[in-house]
Every structure is written in structure tokens, then in C-alpha cells.
Enzyme design. Structure first.
Site, short mmCIF file in Angstrom:
data_model
loop_
_atom_site.label_atom_id
_atom_site.label_comp_id
_atom_site.label_asym_id
_atom_site.label_seq_id
_atom_site.Cartn_x
_atom_site.Cartn_y
_atom_site.Cartn_z
N HIS A 69 0.82 -1.22 0.00
CA HIS A 69 0.00 0.00 0.00
C HIS A 69 0.85 1.27 0.00
O HIS A 69 0.32 2.36 -0.20
CB HIS A 69 -0.92 0.02 1.23
CG HIS A 69 -1.99 -1.03 1.18
ND1 HIS A 69 -3.31 -0.72 0.99
CD2 HIS A 69 -1.93 -2.38 1.28
CE1 HIS A 69 -4.03 -1.84 0.98
NE2 HIS A 69 -3.21 -2.86 1.17
N ASP A 124 3.86 9.70 -0.74
CA ASP A 124 2.61 9.07 -0.32
C ASP A 124 2.28 7.96 -1.32
O ASP A 124 2.30 8.20 -2.53
CB ASP A 124 1.49 10.14 -0.35
CG ASP A 124 0.41 9.90 0.70
OD1 ASP A 124 0.17 8.74 1.02
OD2 ASP A 124 -0.18 10.91 1.16
#
Ligand code: G6P
Length: 481
Positions: A165, A379
Site C-alpha cells: 500500500h 505518499d
């Protein structure tokens, strides 16, 4: 205990999709936790015969597997020392900073690594026990990178997928890790390794080639068999994650949320421009850079507190890790200084909220916000950006988005892209967002909404599982390599 023949789909993630509360009598109760992964996997778990292996979030909490909303939950117990070394230590003070461009210095401790290995083995054992023959096992995130290989050794019949992720770093950074080869071998136990961006998948393939010498061709890595002949294939590709965009869209259209958005704006004195930041309080999110830019805009007189305000939601996160404690100090000093300097009675420069809020309140905040500021230094994806877009069925609002997010790769053009290290550049973009005319907002928001509503999280999990289940099942007797 598993059903007679085990489960056809087993999800393995660091956290279970529920929060436990210990009552005054010592009894345990649980509530569904609102995390993104739960929403993503709920429909596929219900459709299949599914089990979820994960940690409860508390120390020494031993609990038998139990059913929650039709899914079997299988708790993995961690001691307080394991939480310190495996979770706070190796996962969040070694891997997290290393995988996020070493924004904070990663710490390398052998005791942490030993705990990481031990705990990964515990997750693999639990998953092996739950899975039916030929089942699909989907392992999630950086806390569990050794599980695919451990699981394959135990159960060569399984089809194993892994999804990362967070970013996967370039080999030049990844190579710092003293246990780099073991991590690559761990991941290569999977049939399919998924990433947020093409760049992450390419970084992984390059590291795998460099550190193992295995042959790679495009996204496929070939693992030699015991005799050194080409054996198993591992595919590494991108599957950008999303949100339940329709649910969010519907939520934001409800009269309650719409009324609450108006109320929030009124409580803030109906500013012309309400800017919003929503993040876990994490050094990867660029919160300090954003606040610095905002403070300078007030300094320069390009914004003023009578017309503009910034709401910063910073939800508490990993509070036992030193780097997070330091960040909190820095952010709170900065907010205090700017509010002291520019705030007026009835007009704060920054409304800083160290809390998390339920989706209804978040939807109202998104609706109230004229500008959303996502200024991460790095991110994996950034789902806040997608939530903002899904909430704006009025096609208003402007999204300022860091180039260093997975979302920027996926959503451009549409957002106003920024390099958060370039404070002057970011200030110009913030002003451009605050003064963007409604026609331009609509043009951009329409395009963004088309994308986010079409590519939702159900599509993400279906796509990943579609590729994984296309791998033919293997007989129990095969060489696990
Ligand atoms: C990121 C990670 C997740 C993690 C979440 C919250 O999104 O990719 O794996 O669960 O942060 O962090 P926490 O440490 O509280 O689980």
C-alpha cells in the site's frame, strides 16, 4: 478453527477490520473499524468463503477466531515487546521511513528484525491453517513482507497475492536495508505482487534483479527451480487503490451532511476561502511545509485571516514512535506561532484538530472546503484526495496535490500539482487555487469525478483478484520454490 475444509479466500493484514474494547469486567467487545481496506474487501469477502487474519491492535490479547458480519476473523496475538519491536520498531521506524524516501532516518536494529521475522511467521502459520486447498491468500502491506515466502513453504498449493500500500523505494535507497535480500525473497514467495504506481513496481523488479540475479522480463521475474532451470513466475504490476466513491458521493449528498457543511462554515465565520488539510499526523504528509507556506502567505499579505482560514485535521498516529512525537511538537509550535501572530478575536489563522472524525463529519468538511491541500513529501496513493473529489457532486472546490503521491500519477490532469519542497511555488499554487474561478473548478472537478467514480475500490480488488486467480492452482506436492 477453520471450517471443515478451510476458507477459499484468506486476507492477511497487520490489523483486523475491528477495534476491540476491554470492558470494566475484562470482557471484550468489538466494533467495525472504518479503515479503507475493510471497505475494499468487504464485498469480495462476503461473496467468497472468507477469513481475515490480523492483529487486534492491543497487547497480549488472545482471542479465538470469531465471525463478524459474515467474515471469519482470526486474531494474531502480539506481546507488548513484539508491538515495540515488530510494529513500532521495524515496521514504522525502519521500513516506513526507508520506503518514504528516507524523509526521516530509518533505524536498523537486529532485535527489531528478529521480532519482524518471528511475527511474520506467526501470521503465515495462522493463514496456512485457515486456507482451503488451492485457496487464494491476499497478504497486505509492508508489515508482512516475509509472509508470502513463509506461506509458500508451508502451503505450495496456494495462490498467493501481495499488495504493497505504500511506495516501494528505488534500489539505491532499498539497498541500505541490512535484510534487503530476505525481504525480496519474502515477497517473491507470491504469485502476484501489486503496487500503487508503475514506478513502484519497476523499483521492485529492479531491486529483485539486482539483489538476486534472477531473470526479469518486463513485469515478470522468473525464479529458478532446485536445478537452476527456469521455474515459477512472479508478476509485479500496479493496481492503484481507491475508495468506495459511490458511498462517499451518496453520503455527501444527504441533507444532514449538507446542513453540517453550512454549519461548519458559519462556525468559522463564513470565510471567503476555507482551506483544508486532512492527514494522519505523519512526517510523510508535508504538514509543516504546508503550514509554513500558509504562514508566509499571511506574512506577505496575499491572504488575510478575515477572508481565509485553514482547518488542519491531524489524526493521532503511532504516538509511541519518536519521530511522530517530534513532528507533533514541531507542528503544534508552528500552529501556535502563526495563530499568535495573525489570529484575531473571532478569526483564527489555523484551526488545528488533533482528532479523527467519522465519515459523515469528514464529508461535511470536504463540502465546506474551497481548497483541499494534499502536500505529501511521499505518499503511496492518498485517499483523502479521492474522498474530496467523491464528495464534490456540486463540482466545486480546488484540489492542490503533491506530485509525490500515487494519486498525482493517476489523477492528472485535474489537480493543481505542487512540489511541497518548493515553498514559493506552493504559495503561488495555493493562491491560484483560492482564486480559481468556478468555471475552471467545474471543468477540473468533472474530469476528476469521472475518474474517481469509475475506478472505485471494488474495481481495484476485483482487478487484483482477477489477475491472481488466473494463476493455475498447483498440486500440494510441488517444489515451493
Ligand atoms: C498506512 C499503511 C497501513 C496502516 C495505516 C495506519 O495507510 O499503509 O498499513 O494500517 O497507515 O497506520 P497504523 O500504524 O495505525 O496501522
Amino acid at each position: 478453527m477453520p471450517g471443515k475444509d478451510g476458507y477459499d479466500l484468506v486476507v492477511v493484514a497487520n490489523r483486523l477490520p475491528v477495534d476491540f474494547t476491554v470492558g470494566p469486567d475484562g470482557g471484550l467487545t468489538w466494533q467495525r473499524s472504518p479503515g479503507g481496506l475493510v471497505t475494499a474487501l468487504e464485498p469480495v469477502m462476503h461473496g467468497a468463503d472468507g477469513a481475515w487474519v490480523g492483529w487486534s491492535g492491543a497487547p497480549d490479547l488472545a482471542h479465538e477466531p470469531f465471525e463478524a458480519d459474515g467474515v471469519m476473523l482470526v486474531p494474531v496475538t502480539l506481546s507488548a515487546t513484539e508491538i515495540e519491536r515488530y510494529y513500532e520498531g521495524f515496521s514504522n521506524d525502519t521500513l516506513w521511513p526507508l520506503y518514504h524516501d528516507v524523509i526521516a532516518p530509518p533505524a536498523y536494529h537486529r532485535q527489531w528484525w528478529d521480532a519482524y521475522r518471528r511475527v511474520n511467521q506467526r501470521f503465515a502459520d495462522a493463514a496456512a491453517e485457515q486456507a482451503a486447498e488451492g485457496a487464494v491468500v491476499w497478504v497486505h502491506d509492508y508489515q508482512l513482507q516475509l509472509v508470502p515466502r513463509m506461506l509458500r513453504d508451508l502451503r505450495p498449493d496456494l495462490r498467493i497475492g501481495f499488495f504493497d500500500h505504500i511506495p516501494f523505494p528505488p534500489v539505491e535507497l532499498f539497498a541500505q536495508l541490512p535484510w534487503r535480500r530476505q525481504i525480496i525473497d519474502g515477497l517473491l514467495g507470491a504469485d502476484l505482487v501489486g503496487f500503487q504506481r508503475n514506478g513502484d513496481a519497476a523499483n521492485f523488479v529492479r531491486s529483485a534483479r539486482r539483489l538476486t540475479g534472477y531473470t526479469t522480463r518486463g513485469p515478470v521475474i522468473t525464479i529458478p527451480d532446485a536445478d537452476g532451470r527456469p521455474g515459477r513466475h512472479v508478476r509485479a504490476s500496479s493496481f492503484p487503490i481507491s475508495i468506495d466513491s459511490h458511498r462517499f458521493d451518496t453520503l455527501a449528498r444527504t441533507p444532514e451532511v449538507q446542513a453540517r457543511a453550512k454549519e461548519i462554515k458559519a462556525d468559522l465565520g463564513n470565510p471567503d476561502t476555507l482551506m483544508l488539510g486532512v492527514d494522519r499526523l505523519d512526517y510523510t504528509k508535508g504538514i509543516r511545509h504546508r503550514i509554513k507556506a500558509y504562514g508566509e502567505l499571511l506574512d506577505d499579505g496575499r491572504l488575510d485571516v478575515e477572508h481565509a482560514t485553514l482547518v488542519q485535521v491531524a489524526s493521532p498516529s503511532r504516538e509511541n514512535v519518536g519521530a511522530y512525537q517530534e513532528l507533533r511538537e514541531h507542528v503544534e509550535v508552528l500552529v501556535g506561532r502563526i495563530n499568535g501572530e495573525y489570529g484575531e478575536l473571532g478569526h483564527s489563522a489555523i484551526h488545528y484538530l488533533h482528532h479523527s472524525y467519522p465519515p459523515e463529519e469528514m464529508a461535511a468538511l470536504y463540502l465546506a472546503a474551497d481548497v483541499l491541500l494534499v502536500t505529501s513529501l511521499r505518499d503511496g496513493m492518498n485517499l483523502v484526495a479521492k474522498e474530496y473529489i467523491a464528495a464534490r457532486s456540486d463540482e466545486r472546490g480546488a484540489l492542490v496535490l503533491s506530485e509525490f503521491t500515487g494519486a498525482a500519477d493517476e489523477l492528472s490532469p485535474g489537480p493543481l500539482l505542487v512540489n511541497p519542497h518548493d515553498i514559493d511555488g506552493m504559495k503561488d499554487i495555493i493562491v491560484a487555487a483560492a482564486t480559481m474561478d468556478p468555471k475552471e473548478q467545474r471543468r477540473r472537478m468533472r474530469r476528476l469525478r469521472r475518474k474517481v467514480l469509475a475506478d472505485d475500490v471494488a474495481k481495484w480488488s476485483e482487478t487484483f483478484l482477477g489477475v491472481l486467480t488466473a494463476v493455475p492452482p498447483r498440486p500440494l506436492s510441488v517444489d515451493p520454490r
